[in-house]
Each structure stands twice: as C-alpha cells, then as structure tokens.
Design a protein around this motif. Structure first.
Motif, PDB file in Angstrom:
ATOM      1  N   ARG A  78       0.848  -1.194   0.000  1.00 33.17           N
ATOM      2  CA  ARG A  78       0.000   0.000   0.000  1.00 33.17           C
ATOM      3  C   ARG A  78       0.884   1.245   0.000  1.00 33.17           C
ATOM      4  NH1 ARG A  78      -1.851   0.810   4.290  1.00 33.17           N
ATOM      5  NH2 ARG A  78      -1.211  -0.968   5.539  1.00 33.17           N
ATOM      6  N   LYS A 228      -9.611  -2.330   1.376  1.00 35.87           N
ATOM      7  CA  LYS A 228      -9.276  -1.196   2.241  1.00 35.87           C
ATOM      8  C   LYS A 228     -10.078   0.053   1.864  1.00 35.87           C
ATOM      9  CE  LYS A 228      -6.255  -3.653   4.359  1.00 35.87           C
ATOM     10  NZ  LYS A 228      -6.553  -4.110   5.722  1.00 35.87           N
ATOM     11  N   HIS A 248     -11.008  -2.522  11.264  1.00 35.19           N
ATOM     12  CA  HIS A 248      -9.896  -3.345  10.767  1.00 35.19           C
ATOM     13  C   HIS A 248      -9.698  -4.487  11.776  1.00 35.19           C
ATOM     14  CE1 HIS A 248      -5.386  -3.297   9.347  1.00 35.19           C
ATOM     15  NE2 HIS A 248      -6.092  -4.193   8.707  1.00 35.19           N
ATOM     16  N   SER A 270      -1.466  -3.801  10.333  1.00 44.96           N
ATOM     17  CA  SER A 270      -1.110  -4.723   9.254  1.00 44.96           C
ATOM     18  C   SER A 270       0.133  -5.530   9.627  1.00 44.96           C
ATOM     19  CB  SER A 270      -0.812  -3.923   7.993  1.00 44.96           C
ATOM     20  OG  SER A 270      -1.857  -3.011   7.760  1.00 44.96           O
ATOM     21  N   ASP A 295      -9.611  -9.863   8.566  1.00 46.45           N
ATOM     22  CA  ASP A 295      -9.112  -8.500   8.342  1.00 46.45           C
ATOM     23  C   ASP A 295     -10.118  -7.388   8.641  1.00 46.45           C
ATOM     24  OD1 ASP A 295      -6.903  -6.875   7.546  1.00 46.45           O
ATOM     25  OD2 ASP A 295      -7.843  -6.508   5.615  1.00 46.45           O
ATOM     26  N   ARG A 386       2.214 -12.028  -0.829  1.00 49.92           N
ATOM     27  CA  ARG A 386       0.843 -12.321  -0.377  1.00 49.92           C
ATOM     28  C   ARG A 386       0.281 -13.579  -1.006  1.00 49.92           C
ATOM     29  NH1 ARG A 386      -1.826  -8.421   3.224  1.00 49.92           N
ATOM     30  NH2 ARG A 386      -0.242  -6.833   3.494  1.00 49.92           N
TER      31      ARG A 386
HETATM   32  C1  OXD Z   1      -3.187  -4.574   5.380  1.00 53.02           C
HETATM   33  C2  OXD Z   1      -3.783  -5.735   4.708  1.00 53.02           C
HETATM   34  O1  OXD Z   1      -2.245  -3.974   4.845  1.00 53.02           O
HETATM   35  O2  OXD Z   1      -4.670  -6.345   5.310  1.00 53.02           O
HETATM   36  O3  OXD Z   1      -3.671  -4.240   6.469  1.00 53.02           O
HETATM   37  O4  OXD Z   1      -3.397  -6.048   3.569  1.00 53.02           O
END
Ligand code: OXD
Ligand code: MN
Length: 602
Positions: A78, A228, A248, A270, A295, A386
């Motif tokens: 991100r 997100k 979150h 995260s 998440d 990921r």
């Molecule tokens: C984060 C994710 O960055 O869940 O929080 O990918």
C-alpha cells in the motif's frame, strides 16, 4: 471473447446509474473493449489462462489451479503517502489523512485517466461486500483494466450476475474506478506487471459521494477496491453517518469445553498476526476455535441490543512470509489450491516458497525473477508477499461465517507489536478506558506499507491508514456506540504477543498458545476469575493464566505481566502529543482518561 449481445455487454446492464457510469468511464478511459463480469469459474479460468499465456501468471504444478505473479519492484505494498481522503474541507479528513480538495484531485486524476485504458479491456466487476442480500452487505462496482484485479476480486468478494440482480434497476452501488495507468499503444509489447510511476499513483476517496478513484498501482491494497478502500475507508464514513462500525478487525469464535461460544473481534495493525490469530489452533485441551474473518468486521447493533459482526470479504489476502505449518497450519491448509500468490519465490519443482515456510530450497527464483540460493543476504520472497485464497478453503472456517445477520461480539481486542513496555494482556476498566486503549494503540511499523520498518507509530484502532474521516470524530463515534450499547457492550482487552528480552528473545511463544490469553478473557467475561488492578488496567492473577503443558520460565511470566510505571510515564508525553493532533475534535472523555492514567501512575 466478443461480449456483443450477452450479459457481458454493458448494453445488457439494467441499473440506469451503472449503465451511465460505465458509459462515462468508457469515454474517459478509451479502452479497446468493455466486459461485464459474471463471477463464474469459467470466467476466472479464462482470464487466468490469458494471463498465463502472456507470461504474467506462472502456473504452479504443486498446487492445483494456483498461480504466481511477480509485481513491478515499485508496486509491492500500500502507498499511504499517495492515499487521499478528499472532502471539501481539510478539517473533515483530519490530521492523519492526506488531503487535497475534491475539485483539484479530480482535475489531476481526470488528466491521468484520460485515455489510460487504451489497448486494454475495461472490466466491470459488480461485487457484494458481505453475503449477497445480507442486511449488512453493500454493493460496489469496480471498473478496472487489470485482469489480475478481476481474478483477485473473484476470490476476495462475491462477484457477478447475482449481485446485479440484487442491485436491480434502481439500487445504489459504490463506484470504484481503478486503472493501472499503463495504456498500450498499437504494437506495443506489454510488461508483465504494468503500472504507473510512484508520483502518478493516487488512491483517492471521496466519502461524501461514496466514490473511489484509484490510479497507477496493481498491488492488492491499492487495487482491490472492495477491501481497504470500500470496506474500511468509505465504509467507516458511512458507518459514522448511519450508526454502525467498520473496523480493521479479525473475527473468531471460541467454544469452551462446556460448549459456550464467545465471539471475539480484534484490531491489529497490518502484518501483526491478525491472520494467525483468526485461524488459531488452541493449545489448551477442550477449547475450539473457528475463523469468521481475518481483516475486516462490519458491526451493527441488533434487535437484542448486542453488536453483530459480519466479515464483508470472501477471501484472505494474507502476508505469506512467516506463514508455516508450525505457526499457522490452518492458513497453510487454506492455500493448497485455487490460490493467487504474489511476490513469493518459485521453487525448482514449481511450487512457491517464502522465508520461514520450511527449510530454504537449495535454489529458487526470487520475487524479482532472479536466481536465488540460501547464501544470499536478501530474502527470496518479498517481505509483503501475499496469498489470495477463498475463505471457504480454511478448514476451521465457521459454519456461520456467511450468516446474513452476523455473530454477536462479546470481546474486543486491541494490540500491536511492542518489544517492551506493554504487558501480555490487560483489560480496560470500562468502555471509555477501552476506547482510550484503542485510541493510543501503538506498533512497530511493518512491510505492509512502503516506508521504514520497525519505527514505533501510534495506530489508533489499527485504523490509521484506513479511517475515512477525522480520527478525533472517529474516537467520538466509538464513545457514542458504547453509550448506545450500554451494558451489552463488548469487554475490551489489550494484548502484546511480541515482548522480547533485553537480548532480543521472545518472552511469549505466541500462535496457538495465545489461546491461553483468550481463555482468560472469556473467563473474565463470564465473571469466573478476578483480576489485579494496575495503573494501566486489569491484569491476570498469575494462577488464572492457564499455562498447562507450556514450559514457560517463571521469570518470563513475571516480565510479561509487569507494569513498569517509569516506562509508562515515559510514554505519556507521546500520548499527549498524539491527542493534541486531533485538536478540537478530541473528545474530552479521552483526555480525562489520559489524566486518570497519569494519576494512577503517580
Ligand atoms: C493490510 C492488509 O495492509 O490487510 O492491512 O493487507
Ligand atoms: Mn489489514
């Protein structure tokens, strides 16, 4: 494929607003073709096969229907610096969000979007966050020129024709526009991960209009806009307006040996072990855990006055490095097939590998596509590599994970990664104190965002990168929700699994043994055990923490439950400075909590 006269043709769209928006974006972005997704397996397989044929997706022989992607080295996480919360007034976004006026931001982005899909297909992805038709669900439509996004959205959300049916002719949806920002000129060879340079990346949110515009990045958190962008940033702003919560948080169910169920929602920044906790295998006999989400949690007060949570997502977009059979066997079993891997290493026998998964292979191709051997002084997988996997593949997914009305939450947990100061667990004295704990949560930074790793930052409610409005108003919303919930409000705890000795050794084993701490929380909830008062909150009495079968040195336990008043006093100026940022939006009730903490510390 030719979409003419099929459900893939935008002319077949019955929702007027959607049809018009697709037309507008078509004119703006000038794609070579438009394709409306139906969400079918055949569609996924066909688009994935196209990516495999172009070399973008690498099929894995060791995992059925699974593929490896390698991103551009600049597009691995991100980009918080390029993420905008755009309201007419800067003050509405608050001090923790990047802000540009909507007119200016739109002007800049319209310039970038103009012709940006040339030579590519524009995909229209109708999706539902939450079970299709659930009273807690919301419908979004993502327009993207990335096939990688289409396939990931198939896993992470509920995509397709059934969503369009629920939407009907007049229904409302959240428009999510995404482009990788890499038009293709005739005859131009495509790269394996096209994207725009960092200074052209924009992840923009217009909460007043429930609108998302993302440009220039193909990375999940920037490009899978249901996650997100919609389920946290836009949803948090909607939730405040409508009186619910978008957090979150992981969601898990624990069942004790007597069969009593407890529902726990936990907020962690995260890459702090949310997925591990969500899929925990209790090491204490007789206790059972089920996963509901890893998440995000959307929560509404139900008819009985309790807080009900759903997981709006349909898949896991988990951090791969560190995931292993000895740390998270349920995650490992969730990713045996039908998985998209990104930025993992490729082994010589056509499997993926990442650091700590198993002993390193003698040779692999690293995430940049280069030869790698264990003697290299850099990792084979990117630290934020990921996996994208369907939640339904988790062996301990709860049978109730798609229950439209959700599950009632009993316990909230906040936490972060702290090598020192913060004990293994402490409980809030009351709701306001719990909100104070959430508001002051801090963690050492990780690789989930582009930027320095290992610095301490305050990450309130683990929402710092995800809150779609002024964080001070968000604190006030939490207080208001507590007022509405009254004695039905969940109990609040704060944990730290990451304490280390002065020599840098872990003090607590973590993973499945975290169930011992959760058991204590459940027993507190039931009123079965006492707690010990301390300046920072309620701590377990040593004998109440079930350590059966665990060889934990006595000194470790003492250290894990110690409250060092001097170290906490040293934190106060930082908390004060943190609160000061929120200025007139800072609720007095939280400033009072700070004053009370100061007094208790003496
Ligand atoms: C984060 C994710 O960055 O869940 O929080 O990918
Ligand atoms: Mn997350």
């Amino acid at each position: 494929m030719n979409p003419q006269n099929t459900k893939h043709d935008p002319a077949s769209l019955v929702n007027k607003q959607l049809k018009q928006w697709v037309q507008e974006i078509n004119e703006l972005c000038a794609p070579a073709a438009i394709y409306v997704c139906d969400g079918s397996k055949a569609e996924y397989d066909r688009i994935m096969a196209e990516m495999a044929a172009s070399g973008m997706a690498i099929p894995l022989e060791k995992r059925s229907n699974s593929f490896l992607f390698r991103s551009d080295p600049s597009d691995v996480a991100r980009v918080e610096d390029r993420t905008y919360i755009s309201y007419p007034e800067r003050d509405q976004a608050g001090p923790t969000n990047n802000w540009v006026h909507p007119d200016e931001l739109k002007r800049t982005m319209l310039g970038l979007y103009k012709g940006c899909m040339k030579g590519r297909t524009m995909y229209v992805i109708p999706f539902s966050m939450g079970p299709v038709g659930s009273p807690l669900a919301k419908i979004g439509v993502e327009i993207t020129d990335s096939r990688y996004v289409v396939c990931n959205m198939h896993i992470m959300t509920r995509v397709g024709t059934r969503v369009l049916e629920v939407l009907g002719a007049e229904g409302e949806f959240i428009p999510c526009l995404h482009s990788i920002g890499a038009p293709l000129e005739p005859g131009q060879q495509d790269s394996s991960w096209p994207c725009a340079p960092i200074e052209q990346k924009y992840i923009s949110h217009f909460p007043d209009e429930n609108l998302i515009w993302s440009y220039g990045s193909g990375y999940g958190g920037n490009a899978l806009l249901g996650k997100k962008c919609l389920a946290l940033r836009i949803a948090s702003a909607m939730a405040r307006r409508e009186g619910w919560m978008a957090e979150h948080m992981l969601i898990l169910r624990l069942t004790n040996p007597q069969g009593r169920q407890f529902h726990i929602a936990g907020a962690f920044p995260s890459a702090c072990g949310k997925t591990n906790l969500a899929m925990l295998m209790p090491t204490i006999p007789g206790w059972k855990a089920e996963c509901l989400g890893d998440d995000i949690a959307w929560m509404k007060i139900g008819p009985d006055g309790r807080l009900y949570a759903i997981n709006p997502e349909a898949g896991f977009f988990g951090v791969a490095p560190g995931t292993a059979y000895n740390t998270n066997p349920m995650a490992m079993d969730s990713i045996k097939e039908n998985v998209i891997f990104t930025n993992c290493a490729l082994t010589d026998d056509s499997d993926v590998w990442w650091e700590l998964m198993s002993p390193p292979p003698a040779h692999a191709i690293d995430w940049k596509g280069k030869d790698w051997t264990p003697d290299k002084d850099y990792p084979a997988a990117h630290a934020n590599a990921r996996f994208t996997a369907p939640a339904s593949q988790c062996p301990i997914i709860s049978p109730d994970w798609e229950k439209p009305e959700g599950v009632p939450i009993d316990i909230f947990i906040f936490g972060g990664r702290r090598a020192s100061v913060v004990p293994l667990v402490h409980e809030a004295y009351d709701w306001d104190h719990g909100v104070f704990m959430g508001a002051t949560a801090a963690s050492e930074t990780t690789a989930a965002n582009i930027g320095a790793v290992g610095n301490l930052r305050r990450d309130p409610f683990a929402m710092l990168p995800f809150c779609g409005y002024h964080m001070g108003d968000y604190f006030a919303h939490w207080l208001a929700m507590g007022d509405r919930l009254g004695d039905k409000a969940p109990r609040i705890f704060y944990v730290n699994w990451f304490r280390k000795t002065a020599e840098g050794k872990w003090l607590w084993p973590g993973f499945g043994d975290n169930s011992r701490v959760l058991k204590w929380m459940c027993e507190r909830f039931e009123g079965k055990v006492q707690a010990q008062e301390s300046p920072i909150g309620l701590l377990p009495l040593k004998q109440d923490l079930d350590l059966t079968g665990l060889k934990l040195p006595a000194d470790n336990l003492t250290e894990l439950l110690k409250v060092d008043a001097a170290a906490w006093k040293a934190e106060l100026p930082d908390i004060e400075a943190h609160f000061k940022k929120f200025d007139s939006h800072m609720p007095a009730r939280l400033s009072n909590q700070l004053q009370k903490l100061r007094e208790r510390l003496g």
